[in-house]
Design a protein around this motif. Structure first.
Motif, short mmCIF file in Angstrom:
data_model
loop_
_atom_site.label_atom_id
_atom_site.label_comp_id
_atom_site.label_asym_id
_atom_site.label_seq_id
_atom_site.Cartn_x
_atom_site.Cartn_y
_atom_site.Cartn_z
N GLN A 263 0.83 -1.21 0.00
CA GLN A 263 0.00 0.00 0.00
C GLN A 263 0.86 1.25 0.00
O GLN A 263 0.59 2.19 -0.74
CB GLN A 263 -0.93 0.01 1.21
N ARG A 264 1.88 1.26 0.81
CA ARG A 264 2.74 2.45 0.89
C ARG A 264 3.63 2.62 -0.33
O ARG A 264 4.01 3.72 -0.67
CB ARG A 264 3.56 2.41 2.18
N ALA A 265 3.95 1.53 -0.98
CA ALA A 265 4.79 1.59 -2.18
C ALA A 265 3.95 1.78 -3.44
O ALA A 265 4.50 1.84 -4.53
CB ALA A 265 5.61 0.30 -2.30
N THR A 266 2.65 1.86 -3.27
CA THR A 266 1.70 1.94 -4.38
C THR A 266 1.96 0.88 -5.45
O THR A 266 2.06 1.16 -6.64
CB THR A 266 1.64 3.36 -5.02
N MET A 267 2.11 -0.34 -4.96
CA MET A 267 2.21 -1.49 -5.86
C MET A 267 1.26 -2.56 -5.34
O MET A 267 0.85 -2.51 -4.18
CB MET A 267 3.65 -2.02 -5.98
N SER A 268 0.91 -3.47 -6.18
CA SER A 268 -0.01 -4.52 -5.73
C SER A 268 0.72 -5.47 -4.79
O SER A 268 1.94 -5.64 -4.86
CB SER A 268 -0.57 -5.30 -6.93
N GLN A 269 -0.05 -6.08 -3.91
CA GLN A 269 0.52 -7.07 -3.02
C GLN A 269 1.04 -8.25 -3.83
O GLN A 269 2.04 -8.86 -3.46
CB GLN A 269 -0.54 -7.51 -1.99
N THR A 270 0.40 -8.54 -4.95
CA THR A 270 0.85 -9.62 -5.82
C THR A 270 2.24 -9.33 -6.37
O THR A 270 3.10 -10.21 -6.40
CB THR A 270 -0.14 -9.83 -6.99
#
Length: 70
Positions: A35-42
């Motif tokens: 969330q903080r890196a603005t990337m998907s958890q996948t």
């Protein structure tokens, strides 16, 4: 200079293991970091398992967020 594909694969696995270990040691979850890196958890999961090789910018971002507030 020649590159040994086996060594490259090991380096990729080492990076994946190290990033995952640092995140866990900091008590952070994949969801929190993604969330903080603005990337998907996948995507983060794929980085941590070595299925995806992160670029230098992603590595720097992940490391800075892992150490945020420590």
């Amino acid at each position: 200079m020649t590159l040994d594909p086996d060594q490259l694969g090991r380096s990729k696995a080492d990076l994946a293991e190290r990033l995952r270990g640092l995140r866990r040691d900091a008590g952070r979850t994949q969801v929190w970091l993604a969330q903080r890196a603005t990337m998907s958890q996948t995507k983060l999961s794929n980085i941590e398992t070595g299925r995806v090789t992160p670029g230098p910018v992603d590595v720097e971002l992940i490391l800075s967020l892992i150490h945020e507030g420590t």
